[in-house]
Structures are given as structure tokens and as C-alpha cells.
Scaffold this motif. Structure first.
Motif, PDB file in Angstrom:
ATOM      1  N   MET A   1      17.068 -36.931 -26.512  1.00 45.59           N
ATOM      2  CA  MET A   1      15.944 -37.213 -25.620  1.00 45.59           C
ATOM      3  C   MET A   1      15.340 -35.903 -25.127  1.00 45.59           C
ATOM      4  SD  MET A   1      15.880 -39.621 -22.229  1.00 45.59           S
ATOM      5  CE  MET A   1      14.353 -39.932 -21.351  1.00 45.59           C
ATOM      6  N   VAL A   2      14.006 -35.805 -25.146  1.00 46.16           N
ATOM      7  CA  VAL A   2      13.326 -34.574 -24.763  1.00 46.16           C
ATOM      8  C   VAL A   2      13.322 -34.422 -23.245  1.00 46.16           C
ATOM      9  CG1 VAL A   2      11.160 -33.301 -24.849  1.00 46.16           C
ATOM     10  CG2 VAL A   2      11.847 -34.708 -26.795  1.00 46.16           C
ATOM     11  N   ASP A   3      13.706 -33.219 -22.771  1.00 44.59           N
ATOM     12  CA  ASP A   3      13.625 -32.916 -21.343  1.00 44.59           C
ATOM     13  C   ASP A   3      12.266 -32.285 -21.083  1.00 44.59           C
ATOM     14  OD1 ASP A   3      13.876 -32.182 -18.748  1.00 44.59           O
ATOM     15  OD2 ASP A   3      15.660 -30.945 -18.998  1.00 44.59           O
ATOM     16  N   PHE A   4      11.306 -33.085 -20.624  1.00 42.20           N
ATOM     17  CA  PHE A   4       9.945 -32.603 -20.467  1.00 42.20           C
ATOM     18  C   PHE A   4       9.812 -31.555 -19.368  1.00 42.20           C
ATOM     19  CE2 PHE A   4       9.270 -36.965 -22.225  1.00 42.20           C
ATOM     20  CZ  PHE A   4       8.800 -36.549 -23.464  1.00 42.20           C
ATOM     21  N   GLU A   5      10.734 -31.577 -18.396  1.00 38.19           N
ATOM     22  CA  GLU A   5      10.651 -30.617 -17.298  1.00 38.19           C
ATOM     23  C   GLU A   5      10.954 -29.200 -17.772  1.00 38.19           C
ATOM     24  OE1 GLU A   5      12.599 -31.680 -13.691  1.00 38.19           O
ATOM     25  OE2 GLU A   5      11.971 -33.770 -13.783  1.00 38.19           O
ATOM     26  N   THR A   6      11.679 -29.047 -18.875  1.00 36.07           N
ATOM     27  CA  THR A   6      11.988 -27.717 -19.403  1.00 36.07           C
ATOM     28  C   THR A   6      11.113 -27.355 -20.601  1.00 36.07           C
ATOM     29  OG1 THR A   6      13.726 -28.607 -20.851  1.00 36.07           O
ATOM     30  CG2 THR A   6      14.378 -27.920 -18.622  1.00 36.07           C
ATOM     31  N   MET A   7      10.220 -28.239 -20.988  1.00 40.87           N
ATOM     32  CA  MET A   7       9.333 -27.975 -22.121  1.00 40.87           C
ATOM     33  C   MET A   7       8.325 -26.886 -21.760  1.00 40.87           C
ATOM     34  SD  MET A   7       6.812 -30.654 -24.145  1.00 40.87           S
ATOM     35  CE  MET A   7       8.145 -31.608 -24.842  1.00 40.87           C
ATOM     36  N   ASP A   8       7.911 -26.115 -22.736  1.00 40.65           N
ATOM     37  CA  ASP A   8       6.892 -25.093 -22.523  1.00 40.65           C
ATOM     38  C   ASP A   8       5.631 -25.728 -21.951  1.00 40.65           C
ATOM     39  OD1 ASP A   8       4.331 -23.626 -23.855  1.00 40.65           O
ATOM     40  OD2 ASP A   8       5.917 -22.181 -23.438  1.00 40.65           O
ATOM     41  N   PRO A   9       5.034 -25.130 -20.897  1.00 43.58           N
ATOM     42  CA  PRO A   9       3.847 -25.729 -20.265  1.00 43.58           C
ATOM     43  C   PRO A   9       2.708 -26.021 -21.237  1.00 43.58           C
ATOM     44  CG  PRO A   9       4.696 -23.969 -18.899  1.00 43.58           C
ATOM     45  CD  PRO A   9       5.486 -23.930 -20.176  1.00 43.58           C
ATOM     46  N   LYS A  10       2.503 -25.136 -22.212  1.00 41.81           N
ATOM     47  CA  LYS A  10       1.428 -25.356 -23.173  1.00 41.81           C
ATOM     48  C   LYS A  10       1.697 -26.584 -24.034  1.00 41.81           C
ATOM     49  CE  LYS A  10       0.094 -20.469 -23.445  1.00 41.81           C
ATOM     50  NZ  LYS A  10      -0.050 -19.288 -24.328  1.00 41.81           N
ATOM     51  N   GLU A  11       2.962 -26.803 -24.384  1.00 44.22           N
ATOM     52  CA  GLU A  11       3.310 -27.972 -25.188  1.00 44.22           C
ATOM     53  C   GLU A  11       3.167 -29.256 -24.372  1.00 44.22           C
ATOM     54  OE1 GLU A  11       3.818 -28.243 -28.324  1.00 44.22           O
ATOM     55  OE2 GLU A  11       3.862 -26.116 -28.824  1.00 44.22           O
ATOM     56  N   ILE A  12       3.480 -29.189 -23.078  1.00 47.68           N
ATOM     57  CA  ILE A  12       3.267 -30.351 -22.205  1.00 47.68           C
ATOM     58  C   ILE A  12       1.800 -30.740 -22.204  1.00 47.68           C
ATOM     59  CG2 ILE A  12       3.232 -31.102 -19.786  1.00 47.68           C
ATOM     60  CD1 ILE A  12       5.800 -29.477 -19.383  1.00 47.68           C
ATOM     61  N   ILE A  13       0.941 -29.756 -22.050  1.00 50.13           N
ATOM     62  CA  ILE A  13      -0.505 -30.013 -22.016  1.00 50.13           C
ATOM     63  C   ILE A  13      -0.971 -30.609 -23.337  1.00 50.13           C
ATOM     64  CG2 ILE A  13      -2.785 -28.932 -21.831  1.00 50.13           C
ATOM     65  CD1 ILE A  13      -1.375 -26.767 -20.053  1.00 50.13           C
ATOM     66  N   ALA A  14      -0.573 -29.978 -24.449  1.00 46.25           N
ATOM     67  CA  ALA A  14      -0.993 -30.454 -25.773  1.00 46.25           C
ATOM     68  C   ALA A  14      -0.500 -31.863 -26.033  1.00 46.25           C
ATOM     69  CB  ALA A  14      -0.498 -29.499 -26.853  1.00 46.25           C
ATOM     70  N   ARG A  15       0.736 -32.133 -25.652  1.00 48.16           N
ATOM     71  CA  ARG A  15       1.322 -33.456 -25.875  1.00 48.16           C
ATOM     72  C   ARG A  15       0.574 -34.520 -25.074  1.00 48.16           C
ATOM     73  NH1 ARG A  15       6.804 -34.373 -27.838  1.00 48.16           N
ATOM     74  NH2 ARG A  15       7.491 -36.490 -27.389  1.00 48.16           N
ATOM     75  N   ARG A  16       0.247 -34.193 -23.826  1.00 44.84           N
ATOM     76  CA  ARG A  16      -0.479 -35.152 -22.991  1.00 44.84           C
ATOM     77  C   ARG A  16      -1.895 -35.400 -23.524  1.00 44.84           C
ATOM     78  NH1 ARG A  16      -3.053 -38.347 -21.487  1.00 44.84           N
ATOM     79  NH2 ARG A  16      -3.338 -39.336 -19.442  1.00 44.84           N
ATOM     80  N   VAL A  17      -2.561 -34.351 -23.949  1.00 48.81           N
ATOM     81  CA  VAL A  17      -3.917 -34.501 -24.495  1.00 48.81           C
ATOM     82  C   VAL A  17      -3.902 -35.375 -25.744  1.00 48.81           C
ATOM     83  CG1 VAL A  17      -5.851 -33.282 -25.587  1.00 48.81           C
ATOM     84  CG2 VAL A  17      -4.822 -32.364 -23.511  1.00 48.81           C
ATOM     85  N   SER A  18      -2.846 -35.249 -26.544  1.00 41.83           N
ATOM     86  CA  SER A  18      -2.777 -36.024 -27.794  1.00 41.83           C
ATOM     87  C   SER A  18      -2.838 -37.527 -27.536  1.00 41.83           C
ATOM     88  CB  SER A  18      -1.509 -35.673 -28.579  1.00 41.83           C
ATOM     89  OG  SER A  18      -0.344 -36.200 -27.949  1.00 41.83           O
ATOM     90  N   LEU A  19      -2.396 -37.952 -26.350  1.00 45.48           N
ATOM     91  CA  LEU A  19      -2.428 -39.383 -26.022  1.00 45.48           C
ATOM     92  C   LEU A  19      -3.847 -39.903 -25.823  1.00 45.48           C
ATOM     93  CD1 LEU A  19       0.531 -39.551 -23.468  1.00 45.48           C
ATOM     94  CD2 LEU A  19       0.582 -40.032 -25.915  1.00 45.48           C
ATOM     95  N   GLU A  20      -4.795 -38.995 -25.632  1.00 40.02           N
ATOM     96  CA  GLU A  20      -6.187 -39.388 -25.415  1.00 40.02           C
ATOM     97  C   GLU A  20      -6.958 -39.567 -26.722  1.00 40.02           C
ATOM     98  OE1 GLU A  20      -7.569 -40.029 -22.369  1.00 40.02           O
ATOM     99  OE2 GLU A  20      -5.546 -39.734 -21.552  1.00 40.02           O
ATOM    100  N   ILE A  21      -6.358 -39.183 -27.829  1.00 43.14           N
ATOM    101  CA  ILE A  21      -7.068 -39.199 -29.110  1.00 43.14           C
ATOM    102  C   ILE A  21      -6.843 -40.519 -29.827  1.00 43.14           C
ATOM    103  CG2 ILE A  21      -7.310 -38.081 -31.351  1.00 43.14           C
ATOM    104  CD1 ILE A  21      -6.511 -35.474 -30.055  1.00 43.14           C
ATOM    105  N   ARG A  22      -7.913 -41.189 -30.119  1.00 42.02           N
ATOM    106  CA  ARG A  22      -7.869 -42.497 -30.773  1.00 42.02           C
ATOM    107  C   ARG A  22      -7.882 -42.325 -32.295  1.00 42.02           C
ATOM    108  NH1 ARG A  22      -6.966 -43.234 -26.216  1.00 42.02           N
ATOM    109  NH2 ARG A  22      -4.991 -43.404 -27.319  1.00 42.02           N
TER     110      ARG A  22
END
Length: 226
Positions: A1-22
């Protein structure tokens, strides 16, 4: 399971943005953090990434040793192409942008103000070659997402009013940082989500612009991205 709190901030941003892409949309990814977004999307979704320098159908970043000096994104970084990709000239490429054919653009930012105005092309004290395609992208794309780190050297990049030159008079649709997801609306800048490990109070303290907060603010759900 991914620990998002320790993930690189840039990867957090990219991962969240990806959810907006249809699926099956035409998307432009700007230089910097936005280029990481495609790594979180499966090619089976049928999303075509466009680059101002004349590529429609950018793929993932190629592995070491598999780069082609003739295939780069607008920032000059090596990229790949998916089946069905096209190489076009820059005039045609900007025709797509200015003609309103882009479903979404994801851009980096230096400042975004409370009204959703973006400043992303001039760095004080540093030489820059120009605005590039940012002005056209913010103006022409159907939806604009800003993907950036929340602060720079401890100074908020979310400000009451931009002090840097604006990229466009049009407001952006969504702002995604490692600390928050925000949406500029007619009645102000709404805090929609907090980043992994951040409280609403911490987001408020790190944000110079006033935030509109309605009810309980959920934390980003990053587990749904590819």
C-alpha cells in the motif's frame, strides 16, 4: 500500500491531476510538474497528449537508452509516441490550441491569485526567452489546471493578487498543490481538498489568499489513479 504522506510532493500533485483527465480527450501538459501526469495514466484510456512543438500522441517518458533526439516535448525533454500519434508543424499545433480543440491543459505556475489569474512565465531577476505557448493555452483550452508546489522558499504562491505579469485574463478552473485542491469561483477561492497529512489550518497558514471553506474539507483520494 502506498504511503501518500511520504510520497514526493511533485508526484502527489501529478497523481491528483491525473484523476481530472477523462478518457479519449486531447490534453496539453506544460513544462515541469505537468509532464509527470502522463505517468499516472494508462494508455488504454485513449488520452492523446499534445505538445506545442508539434506532437499529438505523446507517450510516457522513455527508459534510459531508448531516447530519440528527434522526439521531445515542448520543454525539450525526451518523450515517446503512442500508436496513432501524429507529427505536425507548430502552426497547425497552435491552430488546435487557439481554435478551442484542447479539452484540457495542465500548466505550472509561479503565482495564482484569489480570482484564479495565473502568472507562470516571468521569474524576477532571471532571463526568460518569453511566454511560449502559455498565453494561448490558458485562453484556448476548454479547462485549465495549474499544478505547482504550494510555496517557494516558504512564501505562498497562492496570493490575493498576482504581482508578476499575468499569463491571461481568463481564470483557471482548478489549482492542485501538494497541500490542497482549490477552485476559483465567482464568490472566491474555494478549498476543495487537503493534501495527504495536511490539515485545513495548515493550508490556511501557508496560503496568502483568503480561502472559502464550506463544511468539512476531505483529504485527497489518490488511490484511484492508475
Amino acid at each position: 500500500m502506498v504511503d501518500f504522506e511520504t510520497m514526493d510532493p511533485k508526484e502527489i500533485i501529478a497523481r491528483r491531476v491525473s484523476l481530472e483527465i477523462r478518457p479519449k480527450t486531447l490534453v496539453n501538459l506544460g513544462i515541469g510538474i505537468p509532464t509527470l501526469v502522463s505517468d499516472h495514466l494508462d494508455e488504454s484510456l485513449g488520452v492523446f497528449f499534445q505538445s506545442e512543438n508539434g506532437v499529438v500522441g505523446l507517450g510516457h517518458r522513455p527508459p534510459e537508452g531508448m531516447t530519440d533526439r528527434h522526439l521531445t516535448d515542448a520543454g525539450g525533454s525526451f518523450t515517446s509516441a503512442v500508436p496513432g500519434a501524429s507529427i505536425i508543424d507548430s502552426a497547425f499545433s497552435f491552430g488546435l490550441i487557439r481554435g478551442g480543440h484542447l479539452d484540457l491543459t495542465v500548466l505550472g505556475g509561479l503565482q495564482v491569485d484569489a480570482k484564479g489569474h495565473l502568472a507562470n512565465w516571468m521569474i524576477p531577476g532571471k532571463f526568460v526567452p518569453g511566454m511560449g505557448g502559455a498565453m494561448d493555452l490558458v485562453t484556448g483550452a476548454k479547462k485549465v489546471i495549474v499544478a505547482m508546489i504550494h510555496t517557494a522558499k516558504g512564501v505562498s504562491k497562492i496570493v490575493p493578487e498576482c504581482t508578476l505579469p499575468l499569463t491571461s485574463q481568463r481564470r483557471v478552473n482548478l489549482i492542485v498543490t501538494e497541500m490542497a485542491v482549490m477552485a476559483p469561483l465567482d464568490d472566491g477561492l474555494h478549498l476543495l481538498e487537503t493534501g495527504p497529512g495536511y490539515s485545513v489550518e495548515e493550508v490556511i497558514a501557508a496560503t496568502d489568499a483568503e480561502l472559502v471553506i464550506k463544511g468539512d474539507v476531505p483529504q485527497m483520494n489518490l488511490s484511484l489513479s492508475v
